[in-house]
Motif scaffolding. Structure first.
Motif, PDB file in Angstrom:
ATOM      1  N   PRO A 116       0.833  -1.102   0.032  1.00  0.00           N
ATOM      2  CA  PRO A 116       0.102   0.043   0.016  1.00  0.00           C
ATOM      3  C   PRO A 116       0.898   1.270  -0.125  1.00  0.00           C
ATOM      4  N   LEU A 117       0.281   2.223  -0.536  1.00  0.00           N
ATOM      5  CA  LEU A 117       1.079   3.743  -0.573  1.00  0.00           C
ATOM      6  C   LEU A 117       1.076   4.291   0.990  1.00  0.00           C
ATOM      7  N   SER A 118       0.073   4.349   1.514  1.00  0.00           N
ATOM      8  CA  SER A 118      -0.170   5.184   2.556  1.00  0.00           C
ATOM      9  C   SER A 118      -1.529   4.660   3.391  1.00  0.00           C
ATOM     10  N   GLY A 119      -1.600   5.173   4.451  1.00  0.00           N
ATOM     11  CA  GLY A 119      -3.041   5.022   5.471  1.00  0.00           C
ATOM     12  C   GLY A 119      -2.770   4.061   6.735  1.00  0.00           C
ATOM     13  N   ARG A 120      -3.974   3.451   6.929  1.00  0.00           N
ATOM     14  CA  ARG A 120      -3.897   2.639   8.091  1.00  0.00           C
ATOM     15  C   ARG A 120      -4.952   1.616   7.867  1.00  0.00           C
ATOM     16  N   ILE A 121      -4.449   0.454   8.062  1.00  0.00           N
ATOM     17  CA  ILE A 121      -5.244  -0.821   7.696  1.00  0.00           C
ATOM     18  C   ILE A 121      -5.304  -1.609   9.060  1.00  0.00           C
ATOM     19  N   VAL A 122      -6.558  -1.956   9.446  1.00  0.00           N
ATOM     20  CA  VAL A 122      -6.812  -2.614  10.591  1.00  0.00           C
ATOM     21  C   VAL A 122      -7.540  -3.709  10.370  1.00  0.00           C
ATOM     22  N   ALA A 123      -7.137  -5.110  10.852  1.00  0.00           N
ATOM     23  CA  ALA A 123      -7.875  -6.287  10.668  1.00  0.00           C
ATOM     24  C   ALA A 123      -7.732  -7.170  11.864  1.00  0.00           C
ATOM     25  N   ASP A 124      -8.786  -8.060  11.962  1.00  0.00           N
ATOM     26  CA  ASP A 124      -8.541  -9.131  13.164  1.00  0.00           C
ATOM     27  C   ASP A 124      -7.303  -9.929  12.829  1.00  0.00           C
ATOM     28  N   SER A 125      -6.960 -10.260  11.731  1.00  0.00           N
ATOM     29  CA  SER A 125      -5.974 -11.271  11.309  1.00  0.00           C
ATOM     30  C   SER A 125      -5.572 -10.971   9.855  1.00  0.00           C
ATOM     31  N   ILE A 126      -4.274 -11.207   9.425  1.00  0.00           N
ATOM     32  CA  ILE A 126      -3.603 -10.934   8.197  1.00  0.00           C
ATOM     33  C   ILE A 126      -2.711 -11.973   7.952  1.00  0.00           C
ATOM     34  N   GLY A 127      -2.942 -12.785   6.648  1.00  0.00           N
ATOM     35  CA  GLY A 127      -1.905 -13.784   6.503  1.00  0.00           C
ATOM     36  C   GLY A 127      -0.497 -13.534   5.976  1.00  0.00           C
ATOM     37  N   LYS A 128      -0.416 -12.693   5.274  1.00  0.00           N
ATOM     38  CA  LYS A 128       0.828 -12.151   4.653  1.00  0.00           C
ATOM     39  C   LYS A 128       0.845 -10.660   4.450  1.00  0.00           C
ATOM     40  N   ILE A 129       1.978 -10.080   4.594  1.00  0.00           N
ATOM     41  CA  ILE A 129       2.355  -8.724   4.337  1.00  0.00           C
ATOM     42  C   ILE A 129       3.680  -8.396   3.751  1.00  0.00           C
ATOM     43  N   THR A 130       3.238  -8.005   2.209  1.00  0.00           N
ATOM     44  CA  THR A 130       4.552  -7.750   1.414  1.00  0.00           C
ATOM     45  C   THR A 130       4.876  -6.376   1.317  1.00  0.00           C
ATOM     46  N   LEU A 131       6.065  -5.914   1.737  1.00  0.00           N
ATOM     47  CA  LEU A 131       6.454  -4.611   1.543  1.00  0.00           C
ATOM     48  C   LEU A 131       7.993  -4.452   0.809  1.00  0.00           C
ATOM     49  N   ASP A 132       7.772  -4.729  -0.453  1.00  0.00           N
ATOM     50  CA  ASP A 132       9.112  -5.043  -1.069  1.00  0.00           C
ATOM     51  C   ASP A 132       9.294  -3.970  -2.225  1.00  0.00           C
ATOM     52  N   ASP A 133       8.447  -2.871  -2.372  1.00  0.00           N
ATOM     53  CA  ASP A 133       8.742  -1.982  -3.403  1.00  0.00           C
ATOM     54  C   ASP A 133       9.543  -0.831  -2.639  1.00  0.00           C
ATOM     55  N   SER A 134      10.713  -0.662  -2.951  1.00  0.00           N
ATOM     56  CA  SER A 134      11.654   0.285  -2.543  1.00  0.00           C
ATOM     57  C   SER A 134      11.205   1.819  -2.700  1.00  0.00           C
ATOM     58  N   GLY A 135      10.391   1.891  -3.795  1.00  0.00           N
ATOM     59  CA  GLY A 135      10.144   3.380  -4.123  1.00  0.00           C
ATOM     60  C   GLY A 135       8.796   4.008  -3.059  1.00  0.00           C
TER      61      GLY A 135
END
Length: 285
Positions: free
Chosen positions: A251-270
C-alpha cells in the motif's frame, strides 16, 4: 390538459405513434416496426408489449408501468430525458443510452448487456439485472437500493454513485470510477475497484481476488474481505476490516486494521513504508 387515450390496439410499421404528446397508451402491442413512440412527450404507457427495436427514443416525460420489452426490442430507450418505469420486464439488451432523469422501480432485466451507458441522474429501486456485462458504464449521479446484479465490469467509469442493500456478482466492478459509496452490500468478483478514486464501503462483504488495487482514497468501514488476496497494492487506504485478510501488498499510505492478516509484503523500495500503519487485532493468538 386532457390526455388522449389509445387502448387495445396492435401496431405495426415504423413510427406507429411518432411524436405524440399528452397521450395515454394502454393494453397495446407494438409488433414489427421500428421506433413506435419516438419523439413522444408527456405520455403514459400501461400494460403494453414492445416487440421491435428503438421503441422510446428521444422521449420526454415518459411513464411506463406493468409492461414488457421483448428481446427483439433492442436498444429500446436512448436519448430520452425523464422516464419512469415500474413493475416491468425488460428482455432486450443495450437499453438506456445517453439518457437522463431515469427512475426504475421493481424492474427485471433478463439480458442487461450494455445497459445504462452514459446516463445521468439514475434512480434504481429493487432492480434485478442478469446476463449482462458493463452495466451502468460511465453513468453519473446514480442512487441504487436493492440492486441484484449478475454481469461483469459493472459501473466502469461511473461517478457519484451510492449503492445500498445490494448484491453484485461482477468481475472488475467500479473500475475507473469516482466518488462511490456502497453500504450494506455483498460484492463478488475479481479485481474490485482498480484505478478508482474516492471509493467508500461501509458494512459490506467483498470477495475479490486481487481486489482494491490502484485506488486513490479508499475507505473501508466494518467490512469483510472474504478470499481477498494481494489487497491494497498501490492504494491510499483507511480500512477497518472485520475478520481475516489473506494478504496485503505494497500500500502507498494510510491505516489498515484487521482481526488477522495472512501475509504482508512490503518490498517496493519506491514506497515510504512509514506512511502506512498496519494493525492486526489478534496478532499472536
Amino acid at each position: 390538459m386532457t390526455m388522449k387515450t389509445v387502448s387495445n390496439n396492435l401496431f405495426t410499421g415504423e413510427r406507429a405513434l411518432f411524436k405524440q404528446t399528452d397521450l395515454n397508451v394502454t393494453d397495446c402491442t407494438f409488433a414489427d416496426g421500428e421506433s413506435p413512440l419516438k419523439e413522444c412527450c408527456n405520455i403514459t404507457v400501461n400494460n403494453c408489449d414492445f416487440k421491435w427495436k428503438y421503441p422510446l427514443w428521444y422521449g420526454k416525460n415518459v411513464c411506463v408501468a406493468d409492461s414488457r420489452f421483448a428481446e427483439t426490442a433492442r436498444a429500446g430507450i436512448w436519448y430520452t430525458d425523464g422516464i419512469k418505469i415500474s413493475r416491468s420486464v425488460i428482455d432486450s439488451p443495450k437499453n438506456f443510452r445517453r439518457s437522463s432523469h431515469i427512475n426504475l422501480t421493481d424492474i427485471t432485466f433478463t439480458n442487461a448487456a450494455e445497459t445504462l451507458w452514459n446516463c445521468t441522474d439514475v434512480r434504481l429501486a429493487r432492480v434485478t439485472a442478469g446476463g449482462g456485462s458493463y452495466f451502468a458504464k460511465n453513468c453519473a449521479d446514480v442512487i441504487a437500493d436493492g440492486l441484484d446484479l449478475v454481469g461483469d465490469y459493472a459501473f466502469d467509469g461511473a461517478q457519484n454513485v451510492t449503492v445500498t442493500n445490494s448484491k453484485m456478482i461482477t468481475k472488475d466492478a467500479f473500475w475507473n470510477s469516482q466518488n462511490i459509496t456502497v453500504r450494506n452490500s455483498y460484492i463478488s468478483g475479481e479485481y474490485f475497484g482498480w484505478n478508482s478514486r474516492n471509493l467508500t464501503l461501509v458494512d459490506c462483504t467483498v470477495d475479490s481476488l486481487q481486489g482494491f488495487c490502484y485506488i486513490q482514497n479508499l475507505t473501508l468501514v466494518n467490512c469483510r474481505l472474504a478470499n481477498t488476496d494481494r489487497a491494497f497494492e498501490y492504494c491510499t487506504v483507511h480500512a477497518d476490516v472485520v475478520g481475516h485478510i489473506q494478504s496485503i501488498v505494497n500500500p502507498l499510505s494510510g491505516r489498515i486494521v484487521a482481526d488477522s492478516i495472512g501475509k504482508i509484503t512490503l518490498d517496493d523500495s519506491g514506497i515510504d513504508r512509514s506512511q502506512t500503519e498496519i494493525v492486526c487485532r489478534k496478532q499472536g493468538d
